[in-house]
Design a protein around this motif. Sequence first.
Motif, PDB file in Angstrom:
ATOM      1  N   ARG A 187      72.228  20.323  29.865  1.00 27.01           N
ATOM      2  CA  ARG A 187      71.139  19.341  29.946  1.00 27.01           C
ATOM      3  C   ARG A 187      69.843  19.932  30.495  1.00 27.01           C
ATOM      4  O   ARG A 187      68.999  19.231  31.031  1.00 27.01           O
ATOM      5  N   LYS A 188      69.739  21.253  30.429  1.00 30.79           N
ATOM      6  CA  LYS A 188      68.491  21.870  30.908  1.00 30.79           C
ATOM      7  C   LYS A 188      68.028  22.860  29.844  1.00 30.79           C
ATOM      8  O   LYS A 188      68.446  24.013  29.820  1.00 30.79           O
ATOM      9  N   THR A 189      67.203  22.364  28.951  1.00 33.92           N
ATOM     10  CA  THR A 189      66.670  23.183  27.883  1.00 33.92           C
ATOM     11  C   THR A 189      65.215  23.491  28.173  1.00 33.92           C
ATOM     12  O   THR A 189      64.438  22.593  28.485  1.00 33.92           O
ATOM     13  N   LEU A 190      64.876  24.760  28.122  1.00 28.72           N
ATOM     14  CA  LEU A 190      63.494  25.138  28.386  1.00 28.72           C
ATOM     15  C   LEU A 190      62.854  25.758  27.153  1.00 28.72           C
ATOM     16  O   LEU A 190      63.492  26.470  26.378  1.00 28.72           O
ATOM     17  N   VAL A 191      61.587  25.456  27.000  1.00 28.42           N
ATOM     18  CA  VAL A 191      60.824  25.991  25.879  1.00 28.42           C
ATOM     19  C   VAL A 191      59.628  26.730  26.450  1.00 28.42           C
ATOM     20  O   VAL A 191      58.953  26.230  27.356  1.00 28.42           O
ATOM     21  N   LYS A 192      59.377  27.913  25.936  1.00 23.11           N
ATOM     22  CA  LYS A 192      58.203  28.652  26.373  1.00 23.11           C
ATOM     23  C   LYS A 192      56.993  28.007  25.720  1.00 23.11           C
ATOM     24  O   LYS A 192      56.964  27.789  24.509  1.00 23.11           O
TER      25      LYS A 192
END
Length: 117
Positions: free
Chosen positions: A103-108
């Motif tokens: 549940r922790k998706t990061l996008v640059k």
Amino acid sequence: MSSNIKVQRICLYCEEEFTARTTKTKYCSHKCNSRHYKAKTKNIKIDNSNKETINKVLFPIEQLKAKEFLTVKDVATLLNSSTRTVYRLIEQGEIKAVNIAERKTLVKRTDLDSLFT
Ligand SMILES: [Zn+2]
């Protein structure tokens, strides 16, 4: 030489009338002086905190632009779309994303630019 003038003044803090020895005295007592000072500093702190909140509410895009890594929610805000749409774009490979935890998706943030080129 001490002056003998007596002036009736209203305390800035408790608003009680008091007799002051100078026309510059603002408070009836030292207590009121420091209490008023404390209240003022507290108000400044509250003010700043409120301003920060207003900034976050009114200028979310500006805040997000300063971040290097964005959450799915951030991306949704930036793209003016729903998180569902963002997840779909990630699944389709349109947006590069890293799952750093469940549940922790990061996008640059800079990776988003490629969407529009
Ligand atoms: Zn007072």
